[in-house]
Design a protein around this motif. Structure first.
Motif, PDB file in Angstrom:
ATOM      1  N   GLY A   1       0.935  -1.350   0.063  1.00 17.15           N
ATOM      2  CA  GLY A   1      -0.014   0.049   0.120  1.00 17.15           C
ATOM      3  C   GLY A   1       0.863   1.309   0.045  1.00 17.15           C
ATOM      4  O   GLY A   1       0.464   2.353  -0.465  1.00 17.15           O
ATOM      5  N   ALA A   2       2.015   1.261   0.558  1.00 19.73           N
ATOM      6  CA  ALA A   2       3.023   2.367   0.515  1.00 19.73           C
ATOM      7  C   ALA A   2       4.570   1.842   1.006  1.00 19.73           C
ATOM      8  O   ALA A   2       4.730   0.751   1.215  1.00 19.73           O
ATOM      9  CB  ALA A   2       2.514   3.219   1.621  1.00 19.73           C
ATOM     10  N   ILE A   3       5.277   2.772   0.378  1.00 16.87           N
ATOM     11  CA  ILE A   3       6.593   2.382   0.821  1.00 16.87           C
ATOM     12  C   ILE A   3       7.174   3.753   1.430  1.00 16.87           C
ATOM     13  O   ILE A   3       7.059   4.697   1.146  1.00 16.87           O
ATOM     14  CB  ILE A   3       7.561   2.246  -0.582  1.00 16.87           C
ATOM     15  CG1 ILE A   3       7.057   0.935  -1.268  1.00 16.87           C
ATOM     16  CG2 ILE A   3       9.060   2.080  -0.062  1.00 16.87           C
ATOM     17  CD1 ILE A   3       7.711   0.471  -2.486  1.00 16.87           C
ATOM     18  N   MET A   4       7.744   3.425   2.752  1.00 11.52           N
ATOM     19  CA  MET A   4       8.112   4.666   3.565  1.00 11.52           C
ATOM     20  C   MET A   4       9.714   4.525   3.830  1.00 11.52           C
ATOM     21  O   MET A   4      10.339   3.497   3.579  1.00 11.52           O
ATOM     22  CB  MET A   4       7.445   4.845   4.867  1.00 11.52           C
ATOM     23  CG  MET A   4       5.922   4.859   4.643  1.00 11.52           C
ATOM     24  SD  MET A   4       5.044   5.345   6.125  1.00 11.52           S
ATOM     25  CE  MET A   4       4.154   3.495   6.245  1.00 11.52           C
ATOM     26  N   ILE A   5      10.378   5.781   4.140  1.00  7.89           N
ATOM     27  CA  ILE A   5      11.728   5.918   4.641  1.00  7.89           C
ATOM     28  C   ILE A   5      11.906   4.923   5.951  1.00  7.89           C
ATOM     29  O   ILE A   5      11.121   5.136   6.796  1.00  7.89           O
ATOM     30  CB  ILE A   5      11.882   7.201   4.602  1.00  7.89           C
ATOM     31  CG1 ILE A   5      11.853   7.765   3.378  1.00  7.89           C
ATOM     32  CG2 ILE A   5      13.630   7.192   5.398  1.00  7.89           C
ATOM     33  CD1 ILE A   5      12.311   9.503   3.464  1.00  7.89           C
ATOM     34  N   LYS A   6      12.899   4.070   5.858  1.00 11.09           N
ATOM     35  CA  LYS A   6      12.942   3.108   6.853  1.00 11.09           C
ATOM     36  C   LYS A   6      13.418   3.954   8.155  1.00 11.09           C
ATOM     37  O   LYS A   6      12.923   3.315   9.151  1.00 11.09           O
ATOM     38  CB  LYS A   6      14.397   2.109   6.416  1.00 11.09           C
ATOM     39  CG  LYS A   6      14.616   1.121   7.481  1.00 11.09           C
ATOM     40  CD  LYS A   6      15.635   0.178   6.771  1.00 11.09           C
ATOM     41  CE  LYS A   6      15.670  -0.938   7.545  1.00 11.09           C
ATOM     42  NZ  LYS A   6      16.762  -2.070   7.048  1.00 11.09           N
ATOM     43  N   GLU A   7      14.062   5.009   8.136  1.00 10.66           N
ATOM     44  CA  GLU A   7      14.495   5.641   9.384  1.00 10.66           C
ATOM     45  C   GLU A   7      13.227   6.332   9.967  1.00 10.66           C
ATOM     46  O   GLU A   7      13.331   6.812  11.440  1.00 10.66           O
ATOM     47  CB  GLU A   7      15.510   6.696   8.835  1.00 10.66           C
ATOM     48  CG  GLU A   7      16.797   6.476   8.706  1.00 10.66           C
ATOM     49  CD  GLU A   7      16.960   5.814   7.198  1.00 10.66           C
ATOM     50  OE1 GLU A   7      15.953   6.041   6.525  1.00 10.66           O
ATOM     51  OE2 GLU A   7      17.832   5.296   6.764  1.00 10.66           O
ATOM     52  N   ALA A   8      12.258   6.411   9.269  1.00 13.81           N
ATOM     53  CA  ALA A   8      10.910   7.065   9.863  1.00 13.81           C
ATOM     54  C   ALA A   8      10.159   6.281  10.570  1.00 13.81           C
ATOM     55  O   ALA A   8       9.070   6.399  10.983  1.00 13.81           O
ATOM     56  CB  ALA A   8      10.261   8.085   8.700  1.00 13.81           C
ATOM     57  N   VAL A   9      10.172   4.755  10.263  1.00 15.78           N
ATOM     58  CA  VAL A   9       9.329   3.717  10.626  1.00 15.78           C
ATOM     59  C   VAL A   9       9.866   2.998  11.904  1.00 15.78           C
ATOM     60  O   VAL A   9      10.936   2.629  11.835  1.00 15.78           O
ATOM     61  CB  VAL A   9       8.995   2.761   9.529  1.00 15.78           C
ATOM     62  CG1 VAL A   9       8.123   1.772   9.895  1.00 15.78           C
ATOM     63  CG2 VAL A   9       8.446   3.629   8.712  1.00 15.78           C
ATOM     64  N   PRO A  10       9.261   3.046  13.096  1.00 12.83           N
ATOM     65  CA  PRO A  10       9.766   2.549  14.295  1.00 12.83           C
ATOM     66  C   PRO A  10       9.824   1.148  14.243  1.00 12.83           C
ATOM     67  O   PRO A  10      10.931   0.269  14.799  1.00 12.83           O
ATOM     68  CB  PRO A  10       8.830   3.016  15.271  1.00 12.83           C
ATOM     69  CG  PRO A  10       8.025   3.628  14.856  1.00 12.83           C
ATOM     70  CD  PRO A  10       8.165   4.041  13.355  1.00 12.83           C
ATOM     71  N   GLN A  11       9.034   0.394  13.489  1.00 11.31           N
ATOM     72  CA  GLN A  11       9.229  -0.949  13.458  1.00 11.31           C
ATOM     73  C   GLN A  11       7.973  -1.447  11.971  1.00 11.31           C
ATOM     74  O   GLN A  11       7.233  -0.683  11.987  1.00 11.31           O
ATOM     75  CB  GLN A  11       8.722  -2.010  14.547  1.00 11.31           C
ATOM     76  CG  GLN A  11       7.227  -1.570  15.223  1.00 11.31           C
ATOM     77  CD  GLN A  11       6.955  -2.191  16.439  1.00 11.31           C
ATOM     78  OE1 GLN A  11       7.778  -2.550  17.095  1.00 11.31           O
ATOM     79  NE2 GLN A  11       5.796  -2.747  16.534  1.00 11.31           N
ATOM     80  N   GLY A  12       8.191  -2.582  11.882  1.00 13.14           N
ATOM     81  CA  GLY A  12       7.471  -3.260  10.641  1.00 13.14           C
ATOM     82  C   GLY A  12       7.901  -2.949   9.211  1.00 13.14           C
ATOM     83  O   GLY A  12       8.915  -2.074   9.139  1.00 13.14           O
ATOM     84  N   GLY A  13       7.046  -3.591   8.567  1.00 16.27           N
ATOM     85  CA  GLY A  13       7.163  -2.813   7.193  1.00 16.27           C
ATOM     86  C   GLY A  13       8.206  -4.108   6.246  1.00 16.27           C
ATOM     87  O   GLY A  13       8.988  -4.697   6.852  1.00 16.27           O
TER      88      GLY A  13
END
Length: 135
Positions: free
Chosen positions: A111-123
């Motif tokens: 559904g989305a791809i986010m910047i790894k550094e902005a995501v505390p966990q998961g993905g």
């Protein structure tokens, strides 16, 4: 350039994620790794460096013997040309990144791809796939 790419990516991810539903799977990408490993970024940086060097050499030739307003006008013209070179490079990189992100998201049904550094966990980490698809 890094901040612009990162900001655009976060905005695109937020829009995509917000429109996809709450339980949509999402990916994460390590932008530092993309910046150091993507071939298109390396070649674009080399191209920009070469073009800037050419502009500087040409400006130095055109400025020889010039003073005052005339020299100032020449400097302004070359400054505008340098900004255009940088802008074109940023647009090229943004288009490459956007295309790669869209392809990876579609292939992995994210559904989305986010910047790894902005995501505390998961993905799902899709950094490698994004690097491979950037052209």
């Amino acid at each position: 350039m890094k901040k612009i790419i990162a900001g655009l990516m976060v905005a695109a991810a937020m829009l995509t994620f917000g429109c996809s539903g709450r339980n949509a799977a999402f990916g994460v990408v390590d932008m530092r790794k993309v910046e150091t490993e993507a071939a298109v970024i390396k070649t674009t940086k080399e191209d920009v460096t070469a073009k800037m060097k050419e502009l500087k050499e040409q400006m130095d030739k055109d400025m020889a013997g010039k003073q005052g307003e005339e020299a100032s006008k020449i400097a302004e013209d070359y400054s505008a040309k340098a900004q255009l070179v940088q802008s074109e490079a940023q647009n090229k990189l943004k288009a490459s990144l956007d295309t790669a992100l869209n392809q990876v998201a579609k292939e992995k049904n994210l559904g989305a791809i986010m910047i790894k550094e902005a995501v505390p966990q998961g993905g799902t980490d899709v950094t490698k796939e994004v690097i491979e698809k950037m052209k």
